[in-house]
Design a protein around this motif. Sequence first.
Motif, PDB file in Angstrom:
ATOM      1  N   GLY A  10       0.828  -1.200   0.000  1.00  0.00           N
ATOM      2  CA  GLY A  10       0.000   0.000   0.000  1.00  0.00           C
ATOM      3  C   GLY A  10       0.859   1.244   0.000  1.00  0.00           C
ATOM      4  O   GLY A  10       2.030   1.207   0.356  1.00  0.00           O
ATOM      5  N   PRO A  11       0.276   2.358  -0.402  1.00  0.00           N
ATOM      6  CA  PRO A  11       1.058   3.596  -0.472  1.00  0.00           C
ATOM      7  C   PRO A  11       1.396   4.132   0.916  1.00  0.00           C
ATOM      8  O   PRO A  11       0.624   3.989   1.861  1.00  0.00           O
ATOM      9  CB  PRO A  11       0.132   4.555  -1.218  1.00  0.00           C
ATOM     10  N   ASP A  12       2.551   4.731   1.023  1.00  0.00           N
ATOM     11  CA  ASP A  12       2.973   5.389   2.248  1.00  0.00           C
ATOM     12  C   ASP A  12       2.350   6.787   2.242  1.00  0.00           C
ATOM     13  O   ASP A  12       2.354   7.461   1.221  1.00  0.00           O
ATOM     14  CB  ASP A  12       4.498   5.479   2.290  1.00  0.00           C
ATOM     15  N   ARG A  13       1.821   7.251   3.368  1.00  0.00           N
ATOM     16  CA  ARG A  13       1.107   8.526   3.413  1.00  0.00           C
ATOM     17  C   ARG A  13       1.978   9.694   3.866  1.00  0.00           C
ATOM     18  O   ARG A  13       1.716  10.834   3.520  1.00  0.00           O
ATOM     19  CB  ARG A  13      -0.106   8.429   4.348  1.00  0.00           C
ATOM     20  N   ASP A  14       3.011   9.429   4.659  1.00  0.00           N
ATOM     21  CA  ASP A  14       3.753  10.547   5.244  1.00  0.00           C
ATOM     22  C   ASP A  14       5.192  10.676   4.768  1.00  0.00           C
ATOM     23  O   ASP A  14       5.909  11.566   5.211  1.00  0.00           O
ATOM     24  CB  ASP A  14       3.714  10.468   6.769  1.00  0.00           C
ATOM     25  N   GLY A  15       5.646   9.828   3.871  1.00  0.00           N
ATOM     26  CA  GLY A  15       7.002   9.946   3.348  1.00  0.00           C
ATOM     27  C   GLY A  15       8.074   9.496   4.320  1.00  0.00           C
ATOM     28  O   GLY A  15       9.229   9.883   4.198  1.00  0.00           O
ATOM     29  N   VAL A  16       7.693   8.677   5.291  1.00  0.00           N
ATOM     30  CA  VAL A  16       8.632   8.123   6.266  1.00  0.00           C
ATOM     31  C   VAL A  16       8.438   6.619   6.308  1.00  0.00           C
ATOM     32  O   VAL A  16       7.332   6.139   6.544  1.00  0.00           O
ATOM     33  CB  VAL A  16       8.387   8.714   7.677  1.00  0.00           C
ATOM     34  N   TYR A  17       9.511   5.863   6.064  1.00  0.00           N
ATOM     35  CA  TYR A  17       9.421   4.410   6.098  1.00  0.00           C
ATOM     36  C   TYR A  17      10.797   3.825   6.379  1.00  0.00           C
ATOM     37  O   TYR A  17      11.810   4.488   6.293  1.00  0.00           O
ATOM     38  CB  TYR A  17       8.846   3.841   4.797  1.00  0.00           C
ATOM     39  N   ARG A  18      10.803   2.551   6.749  1.00  0.00           N
ATOM     40  CA  ARG A  18      12.031   1.853   7.116  1.00  0.00           C
ATOM     41  C   ARG A  18      12.291   0.744   6.114  1.00  0.00           C
ATOM     42  O   ARG A  18      11.400  -0.043   5.807  1.00  0.00           O
ATOM     43  CB  ARG A  18      11.884   1.291   8.522  1.00  0.00           C
ATOM     44  N   LEU A  19      13.519   0.692   5.639  1.00  0.00           N
ATOM     45  CA  LEU A  19      13.954  -0.375   4.742  1.00  0.00           C
ATOM     46  C   LEU A  19      14.913  -1.283   5.512  1.00  0.00           C
ATOM     47  O   LEU A  19      15.805  -0.797   6.212  1.00  0.00           O
ATOM     48  CB  LEU A  19      14.658   0.202   3.512  1.00  0.00           C
ATOM     49  N   VAL A  20      14.713  -2.577   5.384  1.00  0.00           N
ATOM     50  CA  VAL A  20      15.520  -3.561   6.105  1.00  0.00           C
ATOM     51  C   VAL A  20      16.110  -4.514   5.081  1.00  0.00           C
ATOM     52  O   VAL A  20      15.459  -4.868   4.091  1.00  0.00           O
ATOM     53  CB  VAL A  20      14.639  -4.342   7.116  1.00  0.00           C
ATOM     54  N   TRP A  21      17.344  -4.961   5.320  1.00  0.00           N
ATOM     55  CA  TRP A  21      17.983  -5.888   4.390  1.00  0.00           C
ATOM     56  C   TRP A  21      18.872  -6.859   5.130  1.00  0.00           C
ATOM     57  O   TRP A  21      19.213  -6.665   6.292  1.00  0.00           O
ATOM     58  CB  TRP A  21      18.798  -5.139   3.335  1.00  0.00           C
ATOM     59  N   THR A  22      19.219  -7.924   4.423  1.00  0.00           N
ATOM     60  CA  THR A  22      20.212  -8.871   4.911  1.00  0.00           C
ATOM     61  C   THR A  22      21.357  -8.870   3.911  1.00  0.00           C
ATOM     62  O   THR A  22      21.163  -8.599   2.729  1.00  0.00           O
ATOM     63  CB  THR A  22      19.639 -10.296   5.022  1.00  0.00           C
ATOM     64  N   ALA A  23      22.544  -9.173   4.407  1.00  0.00           N
ATOM     65  CA  ALA A  23      23.734  -9.241   3.558  1.00  0.00           C
ATOM     66  C   ALA A  23      24.738 -10.139   4.268  1.00  0.00           C
ATOM     67  O   ALA A  23      24.629 -10.355   5.480  1.00  0.00           O
ATOM     68  CB  ALA A  23      24.321  -7.851   3.325  1.00  0.00           C
ATOM     69  N   PRO A  24      25.701 -10.658   3.538  1.00  0.00           N
ATOM     70  CA  PRO A  24      26.722 -11.487   4.178  1.00  0.00           C
ATOM     71  C   PRO A  24      27.405 -10.726   5.327  1.00  0.00           C
ATOM     72  O   PRO A  24      27.625  -9.519   5.243  1.00  0.00           O
ATOM     73  CB  PRO A  24      27.711 -11.776   3.049  1.00  0.00           C
ATOM     74  N   GLU A  25      27.703 -11.451   6.382  1.00  0.00           N
ATOM     75  CA  GLU A  25      28.313 -10.868   7.583  1.00  0.00           C
ATOM     76  C   GLU A  25      29.581 -10.081   7.259  1.00  0.00           C
ATOM     77  O   GLU A  25      30.439 -10.549   6.528  1.00  0.00           O
ATOM     78  CB  GLU A  25      28.647 -11.984   8.593  1.00  0.00           C
ATOM     79  N   GLY A  26      29.655  -8.854   7.777  1.00  0.00           N
ATOM     80  CA  GLY A  26      30.847  -8.039   7.643  1.00  0.00           C
ATOM     81  C   GLY A  26      30.984  -7.282   6.340  1.00  0.00           C
ATOM     82  O   GLY A  26      31.937  -6.520   6.173  1.00  0.00           O
ATOM     83  N   GLN A  27      30.074  -7.465   5.407  1.00  0.00           N
ATOM     84  CA  GLN A  27      30.186  -6.764   4.127  1.00  0.00           C
ATOM     85  C   GLN A  27      29.453  -5.431   4.174  1.00  0.00           C
ATOM     86  O   GLN A  27      28.349  -5.331   4.692  1.00  0.00           O
ATOM     87  CB  GLN A  27      29.633  -7.615   2.985  1.00  0.00           C
ATOM     88  N   ALA A  28      30.088  -4.424   3.622  1.00  0.00           N
ATOM     89  CA  ALA A  28      29.474  -3.102   3.535  1.00  0.00           C
ATOM     90  C   ALA A  28      28.451  -3.097   2.404  1.00  0.00           C
ATOM     91  O   ALA A  28      28.602  -3.812   1.413  1.00  0.00           O
ATOM     92  CB  ALA A  28      30.536  -2.038   3.281  1.00  0.00           C
ATOM     93  N   VAL A  29      27.423  -2.301   2.577  1.00  0.00           N
ATOM     94  CA  VAL A  29      26.376  -2.187   1.565  1.00  0.00           C
ATOM     95  C   VAL A  29      26.137  -0.721   1.233  1.00  0.00           C
ATOM     96  O   VAL A  29      26.476   0.166   2.004  1.00  0.00           O
ATOM     97  CB  VAL A  29      25.049  -2.832   2.026  1.00  0.00           C
ATOM     98  N   GLU A  30      25.563  -0.499   0.080  1.00  0.00           N
ATOM     99  CA  GLU A  30      25.080   0.824  -0.307  1.00  0.00           C
ATOM    100  C   GLU A  30      23.605   0.681  -0.644  1.00  0.00           C
ATOM    101  O   GLU A  30      23.211  -0.251  -1.338  1.00  0.00           O
ATOM    102  CB  GLU A  30      25.813   1.334  -1.547  1.00  0.00           C
ATOM    103  N   LEU A  31      22.812   1.613  -0.165  1.00  0.00           N
ATOM    104  CA  LEU A  31      21.397   1.664  -0.503  1.00  0.00           C
ATOM    105  C   LEU A  31      21.216   2.826  -1.469  1.00  0.00           C
ATOM    106  O   LEU A  31      21.481   3.971  -1.120  1.00  0.00           O
ATOM    107  CB  LEU A  31      20.545   1.863   0.757  1.00  0.00           C
TER     108      LEU A  31
END
Length: 118
Positions: A10-31
């Motif tokens: 569903g659509p977000d109404r207030d422009g605030v939300y949380r994104l969660v991810w998994t990645a291999p242990e110790g590796q840096a990520v870019e969103l």
Amino acid sequence: MATLTCPAEGPDRDGVYRLVWTAPEGQAVELVEHHAGRARTIYAGRDRAATVTGRHGGDYRYALVVDGGAAAPDCLVTVEPHSLPVAFGFFTVGLAVTLLTVTMVVRGHRAHRRGLIG
């Protein structure tokens, strides 16, 4: 293998939300956020979640990049603020509650000074 989890359906109404991810242990990520033909990195590091704020109406696509290579399917978030009449309705109700509260406080203070209430 990395995975990126989108917020609830569903659509977000207030422009605030949380994104969660998994990645291999110790590796840096870019969103990376894609919106209106632009791409920008909104997070880089070893955390496994980010809170996105201040987004206006529209579609926002997010990609998770692990150590330089795309690793997770894109995530799409649609921000759809309330319509203007609904927003004015919220404002009107809030204003009415504020004015009634101020009126009650002032009347109570005056009654107290006259000795009508303890």
